[in-house]
Design a protein around this motif. Structure first.
Motif, PDB file in Angstrom:
ATOM      1  N   LYS A   1      -2.604  14.901  -4.725  1.00 26.32           N
ATOM      2  CA  LYS A   1      -2.390  13.766  -5.148  1.00 26.32           C
ATOM      3  C   LYS A   1      -2.036  13.583  -6.775  1.00 26.32           C
ATOM      4  CE  LYS A   1      -5.136  11.233  -2.482  1.00 26.32           C
ATOM      5  NZ  LYS A   1      -6.194  10.178  -2.173  1.00 26.32           N
TER       6      LYS A   1
ATOM      7  N   THR B   1       0.920  14.767   4.437  1.00 31.33           N
ATOM      8  CA  THR B   1       1.508  13.445   4.343  1.00 31.33           C
ATOM      9  C   THR B   1       1.279  12.648   5.636  1.00 31.33           C
ATOM     10  OG1 THR B   1       3.725  14.555   5.403  1.00 31.33           O
ATOM     11  CG2 THR B   1       3.575  14.157   2.943  1.00 31.33           C
TER      12      THR B   1
ATOM     13  N   SER C   1      -1.300   8.479   3.411  1.00 33.61           N
ATOM     14  CA  SER C   1      -0.106   7.778   3.136  1.00 33.61           C
ATOM     15  C   SER C   1       0.250   7.747   1.525  1.00 33.61           C
ATOM     16  CB  SER C   1      -0.093   6.261   3.604  1.00 33.61           C
ATOM     17  OG  SER C   1      -1.151   5.818   2.951  1.00 33.61           O
ATOM     18  N   GLU C   2      -0.858   7.811   0.565  1.00 35.16           N
ATOM     19  CA  GLU C   2      -0.572   7.761  -0.694  1.00 35.16           C
ATOM     20  C   GLU C   2       0.339   9.243  -1.114  1.00 35.16           C
ATOM     21  OE1 GLU C   2      -4.947   7.644  -0.756  1.00 35.16           O
ATOM     22  OE2 GLU C   2      -3.644   7.897   0.980  1.00 35.16           O
TER      23      GLU C   2
ATOM     24  N   ASP D   1       3.898   8.315  -0.240  1.00 32.82           N
ATOM     25  CA  ASP D   1       4.317   7.345  -1.102  1.00 32.82           C
ATOM     26  C   ASP D   1       4.895   8.181  -2.493  1.00 32.82           C
ATOM     27  OD1 ASP D   1       3.925   5.356   0.811  1.00 32.82           O
ATOM     28  OD2 ASP D   1       2.075   4.598   0.023  1.00 32.82           O
TER      29      ASP D   1
ATOM     30  N   LEU E   1       7.921  10.153  -1.993  1.00 30.19           N
ATOM     31  CA  LEU E   1       9.001   9.346  -1.724  1.00 30.19           C
ATOM     32  C   LEU E   1       9.560   8.769  -2.990  1.00 30.19           C
ATOM     33  CD1 LEU E   1       8.289   7.263   1.394  1.00 30.19           C
ATOM     34  CD2 LEU E   1      10.087   9.066   1.279  1.00 30.19           C
ATOM     35  N   LYS E   2       8.510   8.759  -3.944  1.00 29.52           N
ATOM     36  CA  LYS E   2       8.855   8.008  -5.310  1.00 29.52           C
ATOM     37  C   LYS E   2       9.551   9.285  -6.098  1.00 29.52           C
ATOM     38  CE  LYS E   2       5.483   4.589  -5.921  1.00 29.52           C
ATOM     39  NZ  LYS E   2       4.036   4.152  -6.152  1.00 29.52           N
TER      40      LYS E   2
ATOM     41  N   GLU F   1      13.143   9.701  -4.937  1.00 28.99           N
ATOM     42  CA  GLU F   1      13.998   8.670  -5.458  1.00 28.99           C
ATOM     43  C   GLU F   1      14.671   8.873  -6.935  1.00 28.99           C
ATOM     44  OE1 GLU F   1      11.824   4.912  -5.934  1.00 28.99           O
ATOM     45  OE2 GLU F   1      11.694   4.433  -3.486  1.00 28.99           O
TER      46      GLU F   1
ATOM     47  N   SER G   1      16.546   5.202  -2.774  1.00 29.60           N
ATOM     48  CA  SER G   1      16.265   4.134  -3.678  1.00 29.60           C
ATOM     49  C   SER G   1      17.034   2.991  -3.826  1.00 29.60           C
ATOM     50  CB  SER G   1      16.274   4.824  -5.175  1.00 29.60           C
ATOM     51  OG  SER G   1      15.952   3.739  -6.059  1.00 29.60           O
TER      52      SER G   1
END
Length: 138
Positions: free
Chosen positions: A20, A92, A96-97, A100, A103-104, A107, A114
């Protein structure tokens, strides 16, 4: 003293917290003004052409990611990044963090993921085919 063994252990033992943290650092680095400017310039040059996105945008993002994973004990090249991403994928479903954050990051370089980067044409993002029907006029 074998570096490979040390590297193998670091890779296997990278905790979800470390993963993370690495992903957060990646995201922060991508959003530094100079990196955002580089990525944005490459995106504008690439337009809607995915081949151009992968030729121009992706290498910038890749370099940022490689620099970050090297600080977390991975080899400072695409191989090290690949190994890090394998570890990310292992986590993953459970965290979930982590998903997330991934995915960010995605993007940043894949505009189709996005909402902000959508061209407003109302087309479905999961369009099949080679994308040979480009609407770009430049």
């Amino acid at each position: 003293f074998n570096m490979e063994n040390v590297y193998e252990n670091v890779r296997r033992e990278l905790s979800p917290e470390n993963v993370k943290e690495a992903l957060q650092v990646m995201l922060e680095r991508m959003h530094l003004p100079e990196n955002e400017a580089k990525v944005q310039g490459a995106k504008e040059q690439a337009g809607d052409d995915m081949v151009e996105v992968f030729k121009n945008v992706f290498p910038i993002v890749l370099q940022i990611q490689i620099e970050v994973v090297s600080k977390f004990g991975f080899v400072s090249n695409q191989e090290g990044l690949k190994d890090f991403l394998i570890r990310v994928n292992q986590l993953t479903n459970e965290y979930s963090e982590i998903l997330d954050l991934m995915l960010k990051i995605r993007e940043v370089y894949l505009p189709g993921f996005s909402g902000k980067a959508a061209t407003g044409t109302g087309e479905q993002p999961e369009k099949r085919g080679s994308g040979g029907t480009s609407v770009a006029s430049n």
